[in-house]
Design a protein around this motif. Structure first.
Motif, PDB file in Angstrom:
ATOM      1  N   ILE A 223       0.850  -1.379   0.141  1.00  0.00           N
ATOM      2  CA  ILE A 223      -0.138   0.033   0.044  1.00  0.00           C
ATOM      3  C   ILE A 223       0.926   1.184   0.055  1.00  0.00           C
ATOM      4  O   ILE A 223       1.811   1.420   0.796  1.00  0.00           O
ATOM      5  CB  ILE A 223      -0.972   0.139   1.338  1.00  0.00           C
ATOM      6  N   MET A 224       0.408   1.927  -0.620  1.00  0.00           N
ATOM      7  CA  MET A 224       1.381   3.475  -0.712  1.00  0.00           C
ATOM      8  C   MET A 224       0.435   4.636  -1.330  1.00  0.00           C
ATOM      9  O   MET A 224      -0.587   4.333  -1.508  1.00  0.00           O
ATOM     10  CB  MET A 224       2.595   3.283  -2.007  1.00  0.00           C
ATOM     11  N   TYR A 225       1.257   5.671  -1.923  1.00  0.00           N
ATOM     12  CA  TYR A 225       0.882   6.771  -2.699  1.00  0.00           C
ATOM     13  C   TYR A 225       0.965   6.880  -4.088  1.00  0.00           C
ATOM     14  O   TYR A 225       2.137   6.431  -4.350  1.00  0.00           O
ATOM     15  CB  TYR A 225       0.738   7.932  -2.100  1.00  0.00           C
ATOM     16  N   THR A 226       0.535   7.536  -4.944  1.00  0.00           N
ATOM     17  CA  THR A 226       1.190   7.819  -6.407  1.00  0.00           C
ATOM     18  C   THR A 226       2.414   8.354  -6.261  1.00  0.00           C
ATOM     19  O   THR A 226       3.410   8.210  -6.806  1.00  0.00           O
ATOM     20  CB  THR A 226      -0.026   8.394  -7.177  1.00  0.00           C
ATOM     21  N   SER A 227       2.493   9.363  -5.139  1.00  0.00           N
ATOM     22  CA  SER A 227       3.590  10.365  -5.025  1.00  0.00           C
ATOM     23  C   SER A 227       4.849   9.530  -4.328  1.00  0.00           C
ATOM     24  O   SER A 227       5.924   9.852  -4.526  1.00  0.00           O
ATOM     25  CB  SER A 227       3.391  11.558  -4.165  1.00  0.00           C
ATOM     26  N   THR A 228       4.452   8.412  -3.592  1.00  0.00           N
ATOM     27  CA  THR A 228       5.587   7.719  -2.888  1.00  0.00           C
ATOM     28  C   THR A 228       5.905   6.263  -3.346  1.00  0.00           C
ATOM     29  O   THR A 228       6.594   5.659  -3.022  1.00  0.00           O
ATOM     30  CB  THR A 228       5.074   7.291  -1.399  1.00  0.00           C
ATOM     31  N   GLU A 229       5.232   5.917  -4.816  1.00  0.00           N
ATOM     32  CA  GLU A 229       5.384   4.753  -5.332  1.00  0.00           C
ATOM     33  C   GLU A 229       6.883   4.408  -5.684  1.00  0.00           C
ATOM     34  O   GLU A 229       7.055   3.125  -5.742  1.00  0.00           O
ATOM     35  CB  GLU A 229       4.644   4.841  -6.697  1.00  0.00           C
ATOM     36  N   ASN A 230       7.744   5.437  -5.939  1.00  0.00           N
ATOM     37  CA  ASN A 230       8.954   4.955  -6.379  1.00  0.00           C
ATOM     38  C   ASN A 230       9.988   5.551  -5.363  1.00  0.00           C
ATOM     39  O   ASN A 230      11.208   5.779  -5.556  1.00  0.00           O
ATOM     40  CB  ASN A 230       9.167   5.729  -7.858  1.00  0.00           C
ATOM     41  N   ASP A 231       9.682   5.564  -4.138  1.00  0.00           N
ATOM     42  CA  ASP A 231      10.598   5.701  -3.043  1.00  0.00           C
ATOM     43  C   ASP A 231      11.443   4.587  -2.913  1.00  0.00           C
ATOM     44  O   ASP A 231      11.517   3.431  -3.065  1.00  0.00           O
ATOM     45  CB  ASP A 231       9.584   5.700  -1.799  1.00  0.00           C
ATOM     46  N   ARG A 232      12.656   5.041  -2.454  1.00  0.00           N
ATOM     47  CA  ARG A 232      13.849   4.433  -2.128  1.00  0.00           C
ATOM     48  C   ARG A 232      14.371   4.786  -0.732  1.00  0.00           C
ATOM     49  O   ARG A 232      14.182   5.853  -0.526  1.00  0.00           O
ATOM     50  CB  ARG A 232      15.104   4.382  -3.293  1.00  0.00           C
ATOM     51  N   LEU A 233      15.228   3.970  -0.269  1.00  0.00           N
ATOM     52  CA  LEU A 233      15.710   4.479   1.000  1.00  0.00           C
ATOM     53  C   LEU A 233      16.693   5.681   0.780  1.00  0.00           C
ATOM     54  O   LEU A 233      16.832   6.461   1.753  1.00  0.00           O
ATOM     55  CB  LEU A 233      16.720   3.449   1.737  1.00  0.00           C
ATOM     56  N   GLY A 234      17.495   5.744  -0.440  1.00  0.00           N
ATOM     57  CA  GLY A 234      18.253   6.771  -0.728  1.00  0.00           C
ATOM     58  C   GLY A 234      17.672   8.199  -0.985  1.00  0.00           C
ATOM     59  O   GLY A 234      18.574   9.156  -1.066  1.00  0.00           O
ATOM     60  N   ALA A 235      16.413   8.193  -1.478  1.00  0.00           N
ATOM     61  CA  ALA A 235      15.843   9.351  -1.790  1.00  0.00           C
ATOM     62  C   ALA A 235      14.166   9.149  -1.827  1.00  0.00           C
ATOM     63  O   ALA A 235      13.786   7.882  -2.502  1.00  0.00           O
ATOM     64  CB  ALA A 235      16.219   9.809  -3.017  1.00  0.00           C
ATOM     65  N   TYR A 236      13.431   9.720  -1.126  1.00  0.00           N
ATOM     66  CA  TYR A 236      12.060   9.496  -1.270  1.00  0.00           C
ATOM     67  C   TYR A 236      11.307  10.824  -1.175  1.00  0.00           C
ATOM     68  O   TYR A 236      11.644  11.743  -0.844  1.00  0.00           O
ATOM     69  CB  TYR A 236      11.493   8.444  -0.059  1.00  0.00           C
TER      70      TYR A 236
END
Length: 253
Positions: A223-236
């Motif tokens: 579960i996520m958001y369209t804005s957070t879909e591509n989050d990585r630990l190095g940049a989110y």
């Protein structure tokens, strides 16, 4: 309301609500591990993830370190969440589960229902949690199980970026936690790396099937958001506004 839902040839499904925004942060980040007091495999599940963060790990513009490793209790995720899971940037939890539920102590019959936990994230209650990983059966319930999949997550997603786990029976005490940790350390996508680790574990075993019909080691969900879909630990992304606007789900099938 549900705007669109489609199956993809990659063996994933996607459901979307509406939209939100993005940015990135820099600095130190904390990881916590929380274990169901039940079979010893749950200890190994969490340890095999957090052992990869015993010292500071530089990942993109951030660095991560394990700072909490406890047996889970309801207060860790509920009344004292600001001092435990919500003090972390990433929480890795292992235990028995059912729809929206994670057990914390088998002998006491204790556990936590995600539908009634406090708000997680920066936007309420002075929280800090971005990513919650739950290695259990069924806990990260999503569209295949419930048409109104997003509503139960409204309370907990108040700054939380992603919730990752399984929507079927799952098999643990395997290579998933260690593999997943190494993918995150290589700055892989948070939910994408989980799905990859689950798939790679699947390839080691010749087609066993769980009692619910799911293939070993279970089917992942997120579960996520369209804005957070591509989050990585190095940049989110920047913290989402919270609630269900812009909420999205991926699942394996």
């Amino acid at each position: 309301m549900l705007v669109n839902q489609k199956k993809l040839v990659t063996g994933l499904c996607l459901a979307t609500l509406t939209l939100a925004s993005a940015a990135s942060y820099a600095g130190d980040r904390e990881i916590g591990g929380y274990v169901d007091k039940a079979e010893s495999r749950f200890v190994r599940n969490v340890w095999n993830f957090i052992k990869n963060f015993q010292g500071w790990q530089n990942i993109g513009s951030h660095r991560y370190k394990e700072t909490q490793y406890y047996y889970n209790k309801p207060f860790v995720m509920d009344s004292s969440h600001q001092f435990y899971v919500d003090k972390m940037d990433l929480a890795y939890i292992a235990g028995h589960g059912s729809d929206y539920y994670i057990e914390t102590d088998q002998s006491l019959g204790e556990g936590v229902d995600l539908r009634t936990v406090p708000a997680y994230g920066d936007l309420a209650n002075n929280g800090d949690l971005e990513f919650m990983i739950i290695e259990s059966c069924y806990t990260v319930t999503t569209a295949p199980e419930h048409a109104d999949w997003w509503s139960p997550y409204s309370n907990m997603f108040q700054g939380l970026h992603q919730l990752v786990g399984f929507h079927t029976l799952s098999n643990s005490d395997n290579g998933i936690p260690n593999n997943y940790a190494n993918k995150l350390k290589a700055n892989g996508g948070v939910w994408q790396s989980w799905f990859d680790a689950v798939n790679e574990e699947r390839y080691w075993i010749f087609n066993p099937t769980n009692d619910d019909g799911s293939p070993y080691p279970g089917l992942a969900s997120a579960i996520m958001y369209t804005s957070t879909e591509n989050d990585r630990l190095g940049a989110y992304a920047a913290d989402p506004a919270g609630g269900t606007a812009g909420m999205k789900t991926w699942w394996q099938y």
